[in-house]
Design a protein around this motif. Structure first.
Motif, PDB file in Angstrom:
ATOM      1  N   TRP A   1      14.695  47.202  -8.399  1.00 18.65           N
ATOM      2  CA  TRP A   1      14.792  48.629  -8.228  1.00 18.65           C
ATOM      3  C   TRP A   1      14.930  49.349  -9.257  1.00 18.65           C
ATOM      4  O   TRP A   1      14.085  50.262  -9.598  1.00 18.65           O
ATOM      5  N   LEU A   2      15.767  48.943 -10.352  1.00 18.46           N
ATOM      6  CA  LEU A   2      15.713  49.554 -11.657  1.00 18.46           C
ATOM      7  C   LEU A   2      14.469  49.234 -12.497  1.00 18.46           C
ATOM      8  O   LEU A   2      14.200  50.310 -13.264  1.00 18.46           O
ATOM      9  N   ILE A   3      13.783  48.119 -12.432  1.00 15.74           N
ATOM     10  CA  ILE A   3      12.490  47.909 -13.131  1.00 15.74           C
ATOM     11  C   ILE A   3      11.696  48.913 -12.735  1.00 15.74           C
ATOM     12  O   ILE A   3      10.752  49.692 -13.242  1.00 15.74           O
ATOM     13  N   ILE A   4      11.504  49.181 -11.289  1.00 19.18           N
ATOM     14  CA  ILE A   4      10.275  50.070 -10.747  1.00 19.18           C
ATOM     15  C   ILE A   4      10.703  51.353 -11.222  1.00 19.18           C
ATOM     16  O   ILE A   4       9.957  52.189 -11.446  1.00 19.18           O
ATOM     17  N   ARG A   5      12.141  51.840 -10.964  1.00 17.40           N
ATOM     18  CA  ARG A   5      12.472  53.419 -11.411  1.00 17.40           C
ATOM     19  C   ARG A   5      12.236  53.698 -12.701  1.00 17.40           C
ATOM     20  O   ARG A   5      11.673  54.580 -13.290  1.00 17.40           O
ATOM     21  N   ALA A   6      12.393  52.532 -13.761  1.00 18.98           N
ATOM     22  CA  ALA A   6      12.315  52.672 -15.208  1.00 18.98           C
ATOM     23  C   ALA A   6      10.566  52.738 -15.383  1.00 18.98           C
ATOM     24  O   ALA A   6      10.164  53.776 -16.272  1.00 18.98           O
ATOM     25  N   ALA A   7       9.845  52.022 -14.884  1.00 21.03           N
ATOM     26  CA  ALA A   7       8.379  52.101 -15.082  1.00 21.03           C
ATOM     27  C   ALA A   7       7.979  53.566 -14.392  1.00 21.03           C
ATOM     28  O   ALA A   7       7.125  53.981 -15.201  1.00 21.03           O
ATOM     29  N   ALA A   8       8.339  53.854 -13.077  1.00 22.18           N
ATOM     30  CA  ALA A   8       7.768  55.121 -12.887  1.00 22.18           C
ATOM     31  C   ALA A   8       8.335  56.451 -13.718  1.00 22.18           C
ATOM     32  O   ALA A   8       7.591  57.263 -13.914  1.00 22.18           O
ATOM     33  N   GLY A   9       9.386  56.309 -14.431  1.00 22.95           N
ATOM     34  CA  GLY A   9       9.915  57.137 -15.256  1.00 22.95           C
ATOM     35  C   GLY A   9       8.946  57.181 -16.728  1.00 22.95           C
ATOM     36  O   GLY A   9       8.578  58.451 -16.883  1.00 22.95           O
ATOM     37  N   ARG A  10       8.722  56.237 -17.099  1.00 27.93           N
ATOM     38  CA  ARG A  10       7.873  56.158 -18.201  1.00 27.93           C
ATOM     39  C   ARG A  10       6.377  56.588 -17.948  1.00 27.93           C
ATOM     40  O   ARG A  10       5.680  57.166 -18.597  1.00 27.93           O
TER      41      ARG A  10
END
Length: 311
Positions: free
Chosen positions: A236-245
């Motif tokens: 979930w953190l990986i997905i959230r970070a990618a969406a943020g970038r």
């Protein structure tokens, strides 16, 4: 220790039945157990401790209790799930000849508001996947994970549970299909597209061997920096970070990948029953909700593009 009541014995018998006969997941079985524990406590407060002591008024009173309890009424979805557990229990009692009638048969669940799954566009998905490009260990792993989620429509829990042996390759060893284990441990085989194949091959060759020596030996496909299996929270953190970038301007959830996978396939002309198989839905009715998403998209495009679509 106090002897279990006849009602509790029946509840335990029902839980064993659904666990064995229906192959429910651990989480689903835990929800059944919680629901029926609440039901049993309510019945106990009414002086009922046997299955044949329950009548329609008790079931109706329990539904009212859930809507008016002091700690707050349940939301419609939780209320519907709890009453579904109760109805299933009473069907079981009748089927096992423990009672003479199904006293919960007429208890209607609340109507739930229709909520369409949230999907993002193909371009937005491409920007998220591009946001994890890189040659370092973490980027190679994140790219493989996100490409796999979008390529297969896997649930995040299914993806992080994968072992290396669940990636099945061609005669050259290149990833070709993935073996996923869904709810109730049901297995399905899903093809892996070229982008996901390339990302997986890069991760397996250049990153996973290095990560694997940092922790205990594990067959897990996706590994953390310390060599342990990646958790759902990590994903979930990986997905959230990618969406943020990717600077989408809104949040996405892990299930966004699954929703987008289904919506984009249907928009591209895939048959709904094929998508059903790929998603691992037991009923095509569950999959058909995505056709509504596609219809909404087509209507919006038509309204925007056709010169006589707007008044």
């Amino acid at each position: 220790m106090a002897e279990a009541s006849a009602l509790q014995v029946a509840v335990d018998r029902y839980l064993r039945h659904v666990a064995i006969e229906r192959g429910l997941s651990v989480n689903t079985l835990a929800a059944y157990r919680r629901d029926l524990a609440a039901y049993s406590r309510f019945l106990d407060s009414q002086g009922v401790d046997t299955p044949d002591g329950i009548d329609q008024s008790h079931v109706s009173a329990f539904a009212v209790h859930l809507r008016t309890r002091e700690e707050g009424a349940l939301v419609a979805s939780s209320l519907a799930r709890m009453l579904s557990s109760v109805r299933g229990f009473h069907r079981f009692l009748l089927g096992e000849n423990l009672v003479e009638a199904d006293v919960a048969a007429d208890q209607s669940p609340p109507k739930l508001a229709s909520r369409l799954p949230k999907a993002i566009t193909v371009e937005q998905m491409a920007s998220i996947l591009a946001a994890v490009d890189g040659d370092d260990l973490q980027s190679l792993r994140d790219k493989a994970l996100l490409e796999l989620l979008y390529a297969t429509g896997a649930r995040v829990s299914e993806a992080v549970a994968l072992n290396v042996d669940d990636i099945l390759g061609d005669e050259h060893g290149a990833a070709e299909v993935v073996r996923l284990f869904g709810k109730g441990n049901k297995q399905r085989i899903v093809p892996v597209g070229s982008y996901a194949r390339a990302a997986l091959d890069a991760y397996l060759v250049r990153a996973r061997p290095i990560l694997s020596v940092r922790g205990p030996s594990t067959p897990a496909l996706f590994l953390g920096i310390r060599g342990q299996r990646v958790s759902r929270q990590n994903a979930w953190l990986i997905i959230r970070a990618a969406a943020g970038r990717a600077k989408l301007g809104f949040d996405i959830s892990p299930h966004t990948f699954r929703h987008s996978f289904a919506t984009h396939l249907l928009a591209g002309g895939a048959d709904v029953r094929v998508v059903q198989e790929l998603l691992g839905h037991s009923s095509v009715a569950t999959t058909q909700i995505y056709t509504l998403v596609t219809a909404d998209t087509l209507r919006d495009m038509y309204t925007t593009a056709h010169p006589r679509a707007r008044g």
